[in-house]
Motif scaffolding. Structure first.
Motif, PDB file in Angstrom:
ATOM      1  N   PRO A   1       8.271 -77.239  83.829  1.00  0.00           N
ATOM      2  CA  PRO A   1       8.743 -77.691  85.145  1.00  0.00           C
ATOM      3  C   PRO A   1      10.258 -77.540  85.296  1.00  0.00           C
ATOM      4  N   THR A   2      10.675 -77.062  86.463  1.00  0.00           N
ATOM      5  CA  THR A   2      12.099 -76.984  86.765  1.00  0.00           C
ATOM      6  C   THR A   2      12.466 -77.908  87.927  1.00  0.00           C
ATOM      7  N   ASN A   3      11.496 -78.200  88.804  1.00  0.00           N
ATOM      8  CA  ASN A   3      11.761 -79.103  89.926  1.00  0.00           C
ATOM      9  C   ASN A   3      10.451 -79.676  90.450  1.00  0.00           C
ATOM     10  N   VAL A   4      10.516 -80.935  90.903  1.00  0.00           N
ATOM     11  CA  VAL A   4       9.370 -81.599  91.522  1.00  0.00           C
ATOM     12  C   VAL A   4       9.863 -82.278  92.783  1.00  0.00           C
ATOM     13  N   LYS A   5       9.134 -82.059  93.873  1.00  0.00           N
ATOM     14  CA  LYS A   5       9.508 -82.689  95.137  1.00  0.00           C
ATOM     15  C   LYS A   5       8.261 -83.268  95.791  1.00  0.00           C
ATOM     16  N   ILE A   6       8.319 -84.547  96.147  1.00  0.00           N
ATOM     17  CA  ILE A   6       7.197 -85.166  96.845  1.00  0.00           C
ATOM     18  C   ILE A   6       7.172 -84.620  98.265  1.00  0.00           C
ATOM     19  N   SER A   7       6.057 -83.999  98.642  1.00  0.00           N
ATOM     20  CA  SER A   7       5.959 -83.450 100.000  1.00  0.00           C
ATOM     21  C   SER A   7       5.138 -84.357 100.912  1.00  0.00           C
ATOM     22  N   HIS A   8       4.273 -85.190 100.320  1.00  0.00           N
ATOM     23  CA  HIS A   8       3.458 -86.097 101.135  1.00  0.00           C
ATOM     24  C   HIS A   8       3.051 -87.294 100.284  1.00  0.00           C
ATOM     25  N   ARG A   9       3.117 -88.463 100.887  1.00  0.00           N
ATOM     26  CA  ARG A   9       2.632 -89.652 100.186  1.00  0.00           C
ATOM     27  C   ARG A   9       1.946 -90.550 101.192  1.00  0.00           C
ATOM     28  N   LEU A  10       0.772 -90.995 100.819  1.00  0.00           N
ATOM     29  CA  LEU A  10       0.008 -91.930 101.627  1.00  0.00           C
ATOM     30  C   LEU A  10      -0.052 -93.220 100.815  1.00  0.00           C
ATOM     31  N   ASP A  11       0.715 -94.214 101.245  1.00  0.00           N
ATOM     32  CA  ASP A  11       0.767 -95.443 100.449  1.00  0.00           C
ATOM     33  C   ASP A  11       0.685 -96.709 101.300  1.00  0.00           C
ATOM     34  N   SER A  12      -0.006 -96.616 102.432  1.00  0.00           N
ATOM     35  CA  SER A  12      -0.127 -97.781 103.305  1.00  0.00           C
ATOM     36  C   SER A  12      -1.381 -98.609 103.009  1.00  0.00           C
ATOM     37  N   ASN A  13      -2.349 -98.047 102.313  1.00  0.00           N
ATOM     38  CA  ASN A  13      -3.579 -98.762 101.986  1.00  0.00           C
ATOM     39  C   ASN A  13      -3.369 -99.551 100.691  1.00  0.00           C
ATOM     40  N   PRO A  14      -3.730-100.836 100.656  1.00  0.00           N
ATOM     41  CA  PRO A  14      -3.482-101.645  99.457  1.00  0.00           C
ATOM     42  C   PRO A  14      -4.329-101.242  98.240  1.00  0.00           C
ATOM     43  N   ASN A  15      -5.381-100.450  98.436  1.00  0.00           N
ATOM     44  CA  ASN A  15      -6.258-100.100  97.322  1.00  0.00           C
ATOM     45  C   ASN A  15      -6.264 -98.618  96.971  1.00  0.00           C
ATOM     46  N   PHE A  16      -5.453 -97.833  97.655  1.00  0.00           N
ATOM     47  CA  PHE A  16      -5.555 -96.386  97.524  1.00  0.00           C
ATOM     48  C   PHE A  16      -4.193 -95.746  97.779  1.00  0.00           C
ATOM     49  N   ARG A  17      -3.833 -94.773  96.993  1.00  0.00           N
ATOM     50  CA  ARG A  17      -2.614 -93.986  97.199  1.00  0.00           C
ATOM     51  C   ARG A  17      -2.970 -92.519  97.011  1.00  0.00           C
ATOM     52  N   TYR A  18      -2.281 -91.661  97.764  1.00  0.00           N
ATOM     53  CA  TYR A  18      -2.490 -90.224  97.618  1.00  0.00           C
ATOM     54  C   TYR A  18      -1.127 -89.564  97.704  1.00  0.00           C
ATOM     55  N   VAL A  19      -0.840 -88.679  96.766  1.00  0.00           N
ATOM     56  CA  VAL A  19       0.481 -88.048  96.684  1.00  0.00           C
ATOM     57  C   VAL A  19       0.313 -86.543  96.506  1.00  0.00           C
ATOM     58  N   VAL A  20       1.159 -85.788  97.198  1.00  0.00           N
ATOM     59  CA  VAL A  20       1.206 -84.336  97.032  1.00  0.00           C
ATOM     60  C   VAL A  20       2.633 -83.966  96.630  1.00  0.00           C
ATOM     61  N   LEU A  21       2.745 -83.189  95.577  1.00  0.00           N
ATOM     62  CA  LEU A  21       4.048 -82.739  95.074  1.00  0.00           C
ATOM     63  C   LEU A  21       4.107 -81.217  95.109  1.00  0.00           C
ATOM     64  N   ASN A  22       5.304 -80.703  95.278  1.00  0.00           N
ATOM     65  CA  ASN A  22       5.557 -79.285  95.039  1.00  0.00           C
ATOM     66  C   ASN A  22       6.196 -79.198  93.663  1.00  0.00           C
ATOM     67  N   LEU A  23       5.559 -78.448  92.779  1.00  0.00           N
ATOM     68  CA  LEU A  23       6.028 -78.298  91.401  1.00  0.00           C
ATOM     69  C   LEU A  23       6.517 -76.873  91.201  1.00  0.00           C
ATOM     70  N   GLU A  24       7.805 -76.754  90.884  1.00  0.00           N
ATOM     71  CA  GLU A  24       8.374 -75.452  90.544  1.00  0.00           C
ATOM     72  C   GLU A  24       8.431 -75.381  89.019  1.00  0.00           C
ATOM     73  N   THR A  25       7.971 -74.265  88.479  1.00  0.00           N
ATOM     74  CA  THR A  25       8.049 -74.082  87.029  1.00  0.00           C
ATOM     75  C   THR A  25       8.833 -72.813  86.730  1.00  0.00           C
ATOM     76  N   SER A  26       9.009 -72.551  85.459  1.00  0.00           N
ATOM     77  CA  SER A  26       9.750 -71.359  85.050  1.00  0.00           C
ATOM     78  C   SER A  26       9.029 -70.076  85.470  1.00  0.00           C
ATOM     79  N   LYS A  27       7.725 -70.173  85.755  1.00  0.00           N
ATOM     80  CA  LYS A  27       6.946 -68.987  86.118  1.00  0.00           C
ATOM     81  C   LYS A  27       6.504 -68.970  87.573  1.00  0.00           C
TER      82      LYS A  27
END
Length: 122
Positions: free
Chosen positions: A69-95
């Motif tokens: 990994p060279t960089n990680v950026k959160i592009s979306h987060r769903l964290d309004s529900n008290p029992n559930f979370r969903y996260v999307v990241l953009n992961l840049e790697t050396s390749k």
């Protein structure tokens, strides 16, 4: 008093999301696996299955061994529900660049990763 508890609870959830992102950015699979439930539904590129916490960590360690990994950026987060979370990241790697998404569910007031996906970005 109740309001303060809710604010504290939300702050802790955000910390979990940020902690997991940090683990991914540093490729620290040992620390990352601490957030996994006992079994994790995992999709890694074209392979998918349900794995134990230990198996999931080994699979991710292998992936990060090939894709530093060279960089990680959160592009979306769903964290309004008290029992559930969903996260999307953009992961840049050396390749390549990847889309990482994961679902956290509340298990005895602790959020655990129950689904984890890494997909290529075309």
């Amino acid at each position: 008093m109740m309001c303060l508890f809710a604010v504290t609870s939300v702050a802790n959830v955000n910390d979990v999301i940020d902690d997991i992102s940090s683990c991914i950015k540093s490729a620290n699979t040992k620390e990352l696996s601490k957030y996994f439930s006992s079994t994790v539904s995992m999709t890694l590129l074209n392979d998918e299955g349900i794995y134990s916490r230990v198996q999931a960590e080994i699979i991710l360690r292998d992936f990060f061994g090939r894709n530093t990994p060279t960089n990680v950026k959160i592009s979306h987060r769903l964290d309004s529900n008290p029992n559930f979370r969903y996260v999307v990241l953009n992961l840049e790697t050396s390749k390549d660049s990847f889309r990482v998404s994961y679902k956290l569910t509340n298990n005895d007031n602790t959020f655990q990763v129950t689904e984890f996906r890494i997909e290529p970005i075309y």
